[in-house]
Design a protein around this motif. Structure first.
Motif, PDB file in Angstrom:
ATOM      1  N   ILE A  85      49.366   6.655  32.373  1.00  0.00           N
ATOM      2  CA  ILE A  85      48.043   6.185  32.775  1.00  0.00           C
ATOM      3  C   ILE A  85      48.001   4.655  32.687  1.00  0.00           C
ATOM      4  CG2 ILE A  85      45.687   6.026  31.895  1.00  0.00           C
ATOM      5  CD1 ILE A  85      45.780   9.002  31.479  1.00  0.00           C
ATOM      6  N   ARG A  86      47.400   4.037  33.684  1.00  0.00           N
ATOM      7  CA  ARG A  86      47.185   2.577  33.626  1.00  0.00           C
ATOM      8  C   ARG A  86      45.752   2.285  34.045  1.00  0.00           C
ATOM      9  NH1 ARG A  86      52.870   1.087  35.365  1.00  0.00           N
ATOM     10  NH2 ARG A  86      53.873   1.395  33.371  1.00  0.00           N
ATOM     11  N   HIS A  87      45.058   1.475  33.256  1.00  0.00           N
ATOM     12  CA  HIS A  87      43.714   1.025  33.616  1.00  0.00           C
ATOM     13  C   HIS A  87      43.869  -0.203  34.520  1.00  0.00           C
ATOM     14  CE1 HIS A  87      41.676   3.646  30.734  1.00  0.00           C
ATOM     15  NE2 HIS A  87      42.783   3.489  30.024  1.00  0.00           N
ATOM     16  N   VAL A  88      43.408  -0.100  35.725  1.00  0.00           N
ATOM     17  CA  VAL A  88      43.747  -1.106  36.717  1.00  0.00           C
ATOM     18  C   VAL A  88      42.487  -1.658  37.371  1.00  0.00           C
ATOM     19  CG1 VAL A  88      44.883  -1.488  38.930  1.00  0.00           C
ATOM     20  CG2 VAL A  88      45.996  -0.099  37.186  1.00  0.00           C
ATOM     21  N   THR A  89      42.415  -2.960  37.486  1.00  0.00           N
ATOM     22  CA  THR A  89      41.395  -3.613  38.311  1.00  0.00           C
ATOM     23  C   THR A  89      42.119  -4.120  39.559  1.00  0.00           C
ATOM     24  OG1 THR A  89      40.376  -4.337  36.275  1.00  0.00           O
ATOM     25  CG2 THR A  89      39.542  -5.301  38.310  1.00  0.00           C
ATOM     26  N   ALA A 109      37.619  -0.601  40.019  1.00  0.00           N
ATOM     27  CA  ALA A 109      38.473  -0.415  38.848  1.00  0.00           C
ATOM     28  C   ALA A 109      38.633   1.076  38.593  1.00  0.00           C
ATOM     29  CB  ALA A 109      37.839  -1.088  37.637  1.00  0.00           C
ATOM     30  N   ALA A 110      39.819   1.493  38.241  1.00  0.00           N
ATOM     31  CA  ALA A 110      40.076   2.922  38.061  1.00  0.00           C
ATOM     32  C   ALA A 110      41.236   3.116  37.112  1.00  0.00           C
ATOM     33  CB  ALA A 110      40.379   3.562  39.410  1.00  0.00           C
ATOM     34  N   VAL A 111      41.326   4.385  36.688  1.00  0.00           N
ATOM     35  CA  VAL A 111      42.486   4.750  35.879  1.00  0.00           C
ATOM     36  C   VAL A 111      43.505   5.353  36.836  1.00  0.00           C
ATOM     37  CG1 VAL A 111      43.315   6.231  34.043  1.00  0.00           C
ATOM     38  CG2 VAL A 111      41.073   5.180  33.864  1.00  0.00           C
ATOM     39  N   PHE A 112      44.670   4.747  36.909  1.00  0.00           N
ATOM     40  CA  PHE A 112      45.719   5.246  37.800  1.00  0.00           C
ATOM     41  C   PHE A 112      46.674   6.105  36.974  1.00  0.00           C
ATOM     42  CE2 PHE A 112      45.564   2.949  41.932  1.00  0.00           C
ATOM     43  CZ  PHE A 112      44.383   2.262  41.718  1.00  0.00           C
TER      44      PHE A 112
END
Lengths: 678, 294
Positions: free
Chosen positions: B236-240, B225-228
């Motif tokens: 910014i998108r928080h992505v799993t 999981a990371a912040v793209f």
């Protein structure tokens, strides 16, 4: 254990910070810079494993560091009981000056001080300050009474002069960090009057201090023979030099006669019985010696009664003659005659310069002469102008006689703030000088009628020079009509005196007068600007000397082959050295490997002030101004604050602080190491 | 098969990545390309500059190689020099998204585009084609390559509307029929891209699209999981990744299909260049296209 500042323990709440940090810290998420974000939706992941302690050791380390620092600031006092018992601080001032050696007074004072320290109980905190050329702490608070008494017993007598004021100031600094609620200064001295009276106007500001005068004062009018105010002059004579020695004999009005012996370079130059007058009795001696070597001499007096025989022997060292070198750029008859080498022999070496000589001197890096004497006619030459400017900028002196007005001379003088405005002839009634700056070193000798009379000088005509820049030039001597005829210029490293007078008989009668040559000599000495070197000092006195190429070099003071003191010159070539305690004549030697070169002599003689055996009656009045009255505030405060008391004994504060800082350092290094690993 | 395992085509991503200088990179690509081309089906497309044929009576004597005659006593005609006067424009997308580089890529997307453009420029100039950029007029001169290199080197990826602006500018500037090679990831969200490409095509230009993509963009291989953060807009998108991978790949495929359809309709060759793979095949196809036009 108790805490001096228990409220600081509230800081322990700060340990909540690491707990909070460890529990609340979220795993840092990677930030990825991506190009195709348009195809992605937000899908945040929930916190994994909430409220979990990570890095337990790091957590404990932070907690421990914070706790240690908080406890340190709360200032724990470990109950050794030692500080609580110390109720008195006692500082002994032990006078170790020459005058205190009369009748073994110092030995007795030393014994009494040591005995008093040994007898003092553990509740008394003690320190000892020695009064000498530089007052010093012989015993500090940390030493035990036995160690302190032993240190006092081992003190050696000195020939030095010391300041009570310095000693009291040193004692005041000690008292500032003392523990006792009662603060006492015990003075063991002979009560010499001039020691109590000097520096009376600069008090050491003693607060809440009791001063006890414990030493026995010397006997009044005991009678002491001593020589003071020893002065030497050395003048050139045909086959060498004539040495004049003047001194004053003092006998406290009790002595009737005294025997005096003066020796120079091992030979007796005077041996005589002197009838002493009331006060000071002047004694003079004169003898012929060579001119190029130092003279080592001593004065020995004897007679009875004499309370302090240690001051009967004084020493003097006379430097060799060092005639200045003059470059003469003059054609006029009177100046040539005045600066005749035969007339000034021994005082000044005069060299008349040709045009080639001027050119060579202008180009030389290190000129061979100290002073340039020039007539303005020579300023027509470019080389002469360059020579004078270079000479002045190198810190050397110039004597300039302005005799003719030309554009070149005018232009040259304008750079020094002067302007030529023509020749002026004076009427007969205005031919004497009107004003003179008699405080100036070149003219000061005229204040003595024996030297000469300025009013006898007649000036018939002179070149008018106007001062256009008062900051660059000053008038020193003014003609009868109020115009200046002698100037001093400023703005250069060297000094220049400018005469607006033509030294011809048609202009002035001054060269024909007997005071003319001595006056020129004074002018030349003034502009030569040779540093006056002190060759006679007191024991323990700090001496500064400068020698050529001496930066970083080692020098020593030698009496015979015994080295007394050694010092190293600083990067500017200045040597700072403390004179030895034993009176005598010392050679200043340069120590370079095996080679030893004698740079000069230094005579060390005891201070005349120490020979003045006059004592105060009772308690010195000056103590009344030195000790500040006890105010209500300080009286209420009473004992020193608990902070001051604890300062002396409790070291735990520092250890806790250091331990806390060390733990924080460990934590930082640990984090750095972990980051570097990835 | 790995590119490095093919003896004919010299291509090693590690070596290419180690070359910092654009000139060296283009030289590497050109040399690799020339080495491989002799054994490939595309032999002789565009590098016949050293080909001679025997003199036939009636040939123009101006084309006789007199120096060869002096050396070998043979009369040969140099053919290639008179073959072409094609103008080729190289258009490189400088938008922020072109700065992306994954661990597997031998350079970021703009780096790959620049290296390819430089290599093609060198090859085309060797054939006496006139090559230019948007702000460098086409020329056959020998100094042209240096000028193109300078402009390419100064090109930095930034902003969020690079391709849209570039194509609008190209439509304004390119008046005579030319070949236009466009290097871009086509990730520009603007709807005008298709219109601009159509306009270029309708003006008679032979357009060639090199779509430069990173393997990460094609495969979306992320796991943690990371912040793209968007390279162009900093959104910014928080992505799993495991949750969104499927959707991403579907959307990406739809995006690619849209473009494929568009370019097919417009008869525009469309080459996908992966930044972790060798680009020779695409280069060869482009050169063959150019030869057909010549």
């Amino acid at each position: 254990m108790s805490f001096l500042f228990p409220l600081f323990l509230l800081g322990a709440l700060g340990v909540a910070a690491p707990v909070w940090l460890h529990l609340r810290r979220r795993q840092r998420q990677n930030v990825l810079k991506f190009s195709a974000l348009r195809f992605l939706d937000d899908s945040p992941s929930p916190r994994d494993m909430p409220l979990q302690l990570r890095d337990l050791l790091l957590f404990l380390l932070r907690m421990a560091a914070l706790l240690l620092i908080v406890v340190a600031f709360a200032w724990p006092i470990l109950g050794s009981g030692k500080s609580a018992k110390q109720s008195e601080t006692r500082i002994y001032l032990l006078d170790n000056t020459l005058s205190h050696r009369v009748d073994g007074a110092f030995d007795k004072a030393r014994r009494d001080t040591a005995r008093s320290i040994r007898r003092a109980g553990p509740e008394v905190q003690t320190a000892v300050v020695e009064i000498a050329a530089r007052s010093r702490i012989v015993v500090d608070f940390g030493m035990s009474h036995e160690e302190a008494a032993t240190a006092v017993d081992s003190l050696q007598t000195t020939h030095q002069r010391g300041s009570y004021l310095d000693a009291f100031r040193l004692a005041a600094t000690l008292l500032d960090r003392s523990l006792g609620s009662k603060r006492t200064i015990v003075v063991y001295s002979d009560g010499q009057k001039n020691q109590w009276s000097e520096n009376a106007n600069v008090p050491p500001f003693l607060k809440d201090v009791e001063v006890i005068l414990a030493g026995e004062h010397g006997k009044q009018n005991a009678g002491n023979l001593f020589a003071s105010n020893t002065r030497t002059t050395r003048l050139p004579v045909r086959d060498g030099s004539a040495v004049n020695l003047n001194l004053d004999l003092g006998g406290q009005s009790v002595n009737r006669t005294a025997d005096i012996v003066i020796r120079a370079d091992g030979k007796e130059v005077l041996k005589q019985q002197i009838q002493l007058a009331a006060g000071q009795t002047p004694v003079s001696a004169q003898w012929i010696a060579g001119s190029d070597t130092w003279i080592r001499g001593e004065v020995q007096i004897s007679g009875k009664p004499d309370a302090l025989p240690l001051d009967n022997h004084s020493f003097f060292a006379v430097p060799p003659l060092n005639p200045g070198k003059i470059a003469l750029l003059a054609r006029s008859h009177y100046l040539r005659a005045s600066f005749d080498p035969d007339i000034l022999r021994g005082f000044w070496d005069v060299h008349a310069c040709s045009s080639k000589g001027i050119e060579e001197a202008a180009k030389a890096d290190k000129p061979w002469f100290d002073v340039v004497v020039a007539e303005s006619d020579y300023l027509q030459s470019q080389n002469a102008r360059e020579l004078i400017l270079k000479h002045l900028n190198n810190g050397r002196g110039v004597l300039l006689f302005v005799t003719r007005r030309t554009p070149l001379v005018d232009g040259f003088l304008r750079t020094f703030g002067l302007r030529m405005s023509g020749e002026k002839t004076l009427p007969e009634r205005a031919q004497t000088f009107r004003y003179a700056a008699l405080t100036h070193p070149a003219l000061a000798a005229f204040t003595s009628p024996d030297f000469g009379d300025l009013l006898g000088v007649r000036v018939k005509k002179y070149e008018r020079l106007e001062i256009i820049s008062p900051e660059k030039a000053t008038g020193l001597l003014y003609a009868g009509d109020g115009e200046p005829v002698l100037f001093e210029t400023r703005g250069t490293k060297g000094k220049m005196l400018v005469f607006a007078l033509d030294m011809a008989i048609s202009a002035t009668n001054w060269p024909l007068r007997p005071d003319f040559l001595p006056f020129l000599d004074h002018c030349l000495r003034y502009i030569r600007a040779m540093p006056e070197e002190q060759s006679s000092v007191e024991p323990g006195e700090i001496v500064f000397r400068e020698f050529e190429d001496s930066a970083g070099k080692t020098f020593g003071l030698f009496s015979g082959n015994t080295e007394a003191v050694r010092a190293i010159a600083d990067e500017r070539g200045r040597l700072k050295i403390a004179a030895p305690d034993e009176p005598g004549i010392y050679e200043v030697r340069r120590l370079e490997g095996e080679a030893i070169r004698v740079e000069g002599l230094l005579s060390v003689s005891s201070s005349t002030a120490e020979s003045d055996l006059e004592y105060v009656e009772g308690r010195p009045a000056v103590l009344g101004t030195w000790i500040l009255p006890r105010t209500q505030e300080t009286a209420a405060a009473g004992a020193p604050s608990p902070v001051t008391k604890a300062l002396g004994d409790e070291r735990s504060w520092w250890w806790l602080l250091i331990a806390g800082a060390a733990l924080l350092l460990c934590e930082m290094l640990w984090l750095l190491n972990r980051r570097s690993l990835g | 098969m790995a590119a490095s395992a093919t003896p004919a085509l010299r291509f090693e991503p590690q070596q290419l990545a180690a070359l910092g200088n654009l000139q060296l990179k283009s030289r590497y690509l050109v040399e690799g390309f020339l080495t491989g081309i002799h054994q490939s089906p595309f032999r002789g497309f565009s590098v016949e500059f050293s080909e001679y044929r025997d003199y036939q009576p009636g040939d123009d004597l101006r084309h006789l190689d007199w120096r060869l005659y002096a050396r070998n006593d043979r009369l040969c005609i140099r053919e290639f020099e008179e073959e072409t006067n094609t103008r080729v424009y190289l258009v490189i997308d400088g938008s922020g998204s072109m700065a992306y580089r994954s661990d597997r890529a031998w350079d970021d997307k703009i780096g790959v585009a620049k290296a390819m453009a430089a290599a093609l420029a060198w090859l085309l100039l060797r054939q006496k084609d006139a090559v230019g950029l948007l702000d460098v007029p086409p020329s056959q001169r020998s100094t042209q390559f240096g000028q193109i290199l300078r402009h390419l080197t100064s090109l930095k990826p930034e902003g969020d509307a690079g391709l849209d602006r570039l194509l609008a500018q190209a439509n304004r500037l390119f008046h005579r029929r030319s070949m236009v090679a466009i290097f871009s990831d086509l990730l520009d969200p603007s709807a005008n891209i298709a219109n601009h490409v159509k306009e270029l095509r309708f003006r008679g230009h032979d357009v060639y699209i090199f779509q430069v993509l990173d393997p990460d963009e094609i495969e979306f291989p992320f796991e943690d999981a990371a912040v793209f953060q968007d390279l162009e807009t900093n959104t910014i998108r928080h992505v799993t990744p495991e949750k969104v991978r499927k959707t991403y790949l579907q959307r990406f495929e739809a995006f690619m299909e849209t473009h494929r359809q568009l370019f097919r309709d417009l008869e525009i060759p469309h080459e996908v260049i992966r930044t972790d793979a060798q680009p020779y095949l695409a280069m060869a196809r482009f050169l063959s296209q150019r030869r057909r036009k010549a």
